[in-house]
Design a protein around this motif. Structure first.
Motif, PDB file in Angstrom:
ATOM      1  N   SER A   1       3.623   1.832 -23.776  1.00 58.58           N
ATOM      2  CA  SER A   1       3.571   2.033 -25.222  1.00 58.58           C
ATOM      3  C   SER A   1       3.873   3.491 -25.560  1.00 58.58           C
ATOM      4  O   SER A   1       4.030   4.340 -24.702  1.00 58.58           O
ATOM      5  CB  SER A   1       2.184   1.643 -25.737  1.00 58.58           C
ATOM      6  N   ARG A   2       3.915   3.758 -26.835  1.00 59.47           N
ATOM      7  CA  ARG A   2       4.203   5.118 -27.302  1.00 59.47           C
ATOM      8  C   ARG A   2       3.093   6.074 -26.869  1.00 59.47           C
ATOM      9  O   ARG A   2       1.967   5.675 -26.631  1.00 59.47           O
ATOM     10  CB  ARG A   2       4.338   5.121 -28.819  1.00 59.47           C
ATOM     11  N   LEU A   3       3.444   7.355 -26.780  1.00 56.67           N
ATOM     12  CA  LEU A   3       2.508   8.366 -26.300  1.00 56.67           C
ATOM     13  C   LEU A   3       1.596   8.849 -27.422  1.00 56.67           C
ATOM     14  O   LEU A   3       2.037   9.077 -28.546  1.00 56.67           O
ATOM     15  CB  LEU A   3       3.284   9.554 -25.733  1.00 56.67           C
ATOM     16  N   ASP A   4       0.333   9.029 -27.101  1.00 58.83           N
ATOM     17  CA  ASP A   4      -0.659   9.507 -28.051  1.00 58.83           C
ATOM     18  C   ASP A   4      -0.704  11.037 -28.010  1.00 58.83           C
ATOM     19  O   ASP A   4      -0.811  11.638 -26.933  1.00 58.83           O
ATOM     20  CB  ASP A   4      -2.027   8.921 -27.695  1.00 58.83           C
ATOM     21  N   ARG A   5      -0.618  11.665 -29.173  1.00 61.39           N
ATOM     22  CA  ARG A   5      -0.599  13.126 -29.255  1.00 61.39           C
ATOM     23  C   ARG A   5      -1.855  13.747 -28.645  1.00 61.39           C
ATOM     24  O   ARG A   5      -1.792  14.733 -27.917  1.00 61.39           O
ATOM     25  CB  ARG A   5      -0.480  13.564 -30.715  1.00 61.39           C
ATOM     26  N   LYS A   6      -2.987  13.186 -28.971  1.00 64.21           N
ATOM     27  CA  LYS A   6      -4.264  13.731 -28.493  1.00 64.21           C
ATOM     28  C   LYS A   6      -4.353  13.649 -26.970  1.00 64.21           C
ATOM     29  O   LYS A   6      -4.830  14.574 -26.310  1.00 64.21           O
ATOM     30  CB  LYS A   6      -5.425  12.972 -29.152  1.00 64.21           C
ATOM     31  N   LYS A   7      -3.860  12.566 -26.381  1.00 59.98           N
ATOM     32  CA  LYS A   7      -3.886  12.434 -24.921  1.00 59.98           C
ATOM     33  C   LYS A   7      -2.970  13.449 -24.262  1.00 59.98           C
ATOM     34  O   LYS A   7      -3.287  13.981 -23.201  1.00 59.98           O
ATOM     35  CB  LYS A   7      -3.506  11.018 -24.504  1.00 59.98           C
ATOM     36  N   ILE A   8      -1.833  13.730 -24.889  1.00 67.16           N
ATOM     37  CA  ILE A   8      -0.925  14.760 -24.367  1.00 67.16           C
ATOM     38  C   ILE A   8      -1.654  16.098 -24.321  1.00 67.16           C
ATOM     39  O   ILE A   8      -1.642  16.806 -23.314  1.00 67.16           O
ATOM     40  CB  ILE A   8       0.349  14.868 -25.228  1.00 67.16           C
ATOM     41  N   LEU A   9      -2.328  16.453 -25.420  1.00 64.23           N
ATOM     42  CA  LEU A   9      -3.025  17.733 -25.483  1.00 64.23           C
ATOM     43  C   LEU A   9      -4.194  17.780 -24.509  1.00 64.23           C
ATOM     44  O   LEU A   9      -4.416  18.796 -23.844  1.00 64.23           O
ATOM     45  CB  LEU A   9      -3.518  17.999 -26.905  1.00 64.23           C
ATOM     46  N   ASP A  10      -4.950  16.685 -24.422  1.00 63.85           N
ATOM     47  CA  ASP A  10      -6.084  16.652 -23.494  1.00 63.85           C
ATOM     48  C   ASP A  10      -5.632  16.861 -22.061  1.00 63.85           C
ATOM     49  O   ASP A  10      -6.295  17.545 -21.279  1.00 63.85           O
ATOM     50  CB  ASP A  10      -6.855  15.336 -23.626  1.00 63.85           C
TER      51      ASP A  10
ATOM     52  N   ASN B   1       6.401  18.068 -38.887  1.00 68.27           N
ATOM     53  CA  ASN B   1       6.547  17.817 -40.327  1.00 68.27           C
ATOM     54  C   ASN B   1       5.677  18.759 -41.166  1.00 68.27           C
ATOM     55  O   ASN B   1       4.976  18.344 -42.077  1.00 68.27           O
ATOM     56  CB  ASN B   1       6.216  16.356 -40.659  1.00 68.27           C
ATOM     57  N   GLU B   2       5.720  20.034 -40.805  1.00 70.71           N
ATOM     58  CA  GLU B   2       5.029  21.101 -41.523  1.00 70.71           C
ATOM     59  C   GLU B   2       3.516  20.953 -41.556  1.00 70.71           C
ATOM     60  O   GLU B   2       2.854  21.429 -42.478  1.00 70.71           O
ATOM     61  CB  GLU B   2       5.588  21.242 -42.940  1.00 70.71           C
ATOM     62  N   GLN B   3       2.958  20.318 -40.526  1.00 69.48           N
ATOM     63  CA  GLN B   3       1.501  20.227 -40.424  1.00 69.48           C
ATOM     64  C   GLN B   3       1.082  20.075 -38.969  1.00 69.48           C
ATOM     65  O   GLN B   3       1.877  19.684 -38.128  1.00 69.48           O
ATOM     66  CB  GLN B   3       0.955  19.064 -41.242  1.00 69.48           C
ATOM     67  N   ILE B   4      -0.163  20.403 -38.702  1.00 71.57           N
ATOM     68  CA  ILE B   4      -0.732  20.209 -37.374  1.00 71.57           C
ATOM     69  C   ILE B   4      -1.160  18.748 -37.302  1.00 71.57           C
ATOM     70  O   ILE B   4      -1.983  18.290 -38.090  1.00 71.57           O
ATOM     71  CB  ILE B   4      -1.946  21.130 -37.142  1.00 71.57           C
ATOM     72  N   THR B   5      -0.564  17.989 -36.372  1.00 75.10           N
ATOM     73  CA  THR B   5      -0.879  16.560 -36.272  1.00 75.10           C
ATOM     74  C   THR B   5      -1.915  16.256 -35.205  1.00 75.10           C
ATOM     75  O   THR B   5      -2.507  15.180 -35.219  1.00 75.10           O
ATOM     76  CB  THR B   5       0.396  15.737 -35.999  1.00 75.10           C
ATOM     77  N   ALA B   6      -2.141  17.178 -34.278  1.00 74.17           N
ATOM     78  CA  ALA B   6      -3.186  17.027 -33.259  1.00 74.17           C
ATOM     79  C   ALA B   6      -3.504  18.416 -32.738  1.00 74.17           C
ATOM     80  O   ALA B   6      -2.627  19.278 -32.667  1.00 74.17           O
ATOM     81  CB  ALA B   6      -2.711  16.128 -32.126  1.00 74.17           C
ATOM     82  N   SER B   7      -4.773  18.651 -32.379  1.00 71.41           N
ATOM     83  CA  SER B   7      -5.156  19.977 -31.936  1.00 71.41           C
ATOM     84  C   SER B   7      -6.443  19.955 -31.133  1.00 71.41           C
ATOM     85  O   SER B   7      -7.307  19.121 -31.362  1.00 71.41           O
ATOM     86  CB  SER B   7      -5.331  20.897 -33.146  1.00 71.41           C
ATOM     87  N   THR B   8      -6.546  20.902 -30.197  1.00 72.61           N
ATOM     88  CA  THR B   8      -7.810  21.146 -29.500  1.00 72.61           C
ATOM     89  C   THR B   8      -8.357  22.523 -29.883  1.00 72.61           C
ATOM     90  O   THR B   8      -9.373  22.944 -29.355  1.00 72.61           O
ATOM     91  CB  THR B   8      -7.630  21.086 -27.962  1.00 72.61           C
ATOM     92  N   PHE B   9      -7.674  23.222 -30.797  1.00 71.06           N
ATOM     93  CA  PHE B   9      -8.164  24.502 -31.300  1.00 71.06           C
ATOM     94  C   PHE B   9      -9.365  24.265 -32.207  1.00 71.06           C
ATOM     95  O   PHE B   9      -9.496  23.178 -32.800  1.00 71.06           O
ATOM     96  CB  PHE B   9      -7.075  25.204 -32.120  1.00 71.06           C
ATOM     97  N   PRO B  10     -10.231  25.271 -32.376  1.00 63.32           N
ATOM     98  CA  PRO B  10     -11.346  25.125 -33.334  1.00 63.32           C
ATOM     99  C   PRO B  10     -10.806  24.871 -34.741  1.00 63.32           C
ATOM    100  O   PRO B  10      -9.785  25.437 -35.133  1.00 63.32           O
ATOM    101  CB  PRO B  10     -12.059  26.480 -33.262  1.00 63.32           C
ATOM    102  N   SER B  11     -11.474  24.018 -35.481  1.00 68.79           N
ATOM    103  CA  SER B  11     -10.979  23.621 -36.801  1.00 68.79           C
ATOM    104  C   SER B  11     -10.946  24.771 -37.802  1.00 68.79           C
ATOM    105  O   SER B  11     -10.222  24.704 -38.787  1.00 68.79           O
ATOM    106  CB  SER B  11     -11.811  22.472 -37.354  1.00 68.79           C
TER     107      SER B  11
END
Length: 161
Positions: free
Chosen positions: A2-11, A27-37
């Protein structure tokens, strides 16, 4: 597959020794992140800034798809993945760049082959209002505050005239 999950890539990326945080700018936004909010807005600004640099380089037929910004003890590395998104990584200064590059190229190939899963959430930042029971690992930069400097080149600590 299946398609790749952004969060799993970062993890997977931040599990490497020397990579403390990562985010995906698309698309001009952060769609997944492990940085502090708390630095979400700054990350979006950095993403826009780096996207403009890479776009300008492509406009003059220069194929720059990787940018390194050296900070005091860390390096912010950005990769353009298949002209779809930016992968922004906070790394330790002495990281094995060859290993990171090979890993990013493997991600790039997988994204090209399988695509990214549609993001159900627009903000995958951790909720700081919930208690975090993670064990503190020595030299775990994910638990430290990251200094953020303004992009306009002015230092907040600089003496005013």
């Amino acid at each position: 597959m299946s398609r790749l999950d952004r969060k799993k890539i970062l993890d997977e990326l931040v599990s490497f020794n020397g990579i403390s945080h990562g985010c995906i700018y698309q698309n001009e936004q952060i769609t997944a992140s492990t940085f502090p909010s708390v630095i979400q807005d700054k990350l979006s600004g950095i993403g826009r800034f780096i996207d403009k640099i890479i776009t300008a380089a492509h406009a003059i037929d220069q194929a720059h798809d990787e940018i390194h910004i050296e900070l005091e003890e860390n390096t912010l590395i950005t990769y353009r993945i298949n002209d779809e998104f930016l992968l922004i990584l906070m790394t330790a200064a002495g990281i094995n760049l060859s290993l990171v590059y090979m890993t990013v190229k493997a991600i790039e190939k997988s994204v090209k082959q399988y695509g990214l899963a549609v993001s159900k959430e627009t903000n995958s930042q951790p909720d700081l209002s919930e208690p975090n029971n993670e064990k503190k690992v020595p030299n775990d930069y994910r638990q430290e505050e990251i200094p953020v400097w303004p992009l306009n080149g002015e230092s907040e600590d600089a003496p005013s005239e």
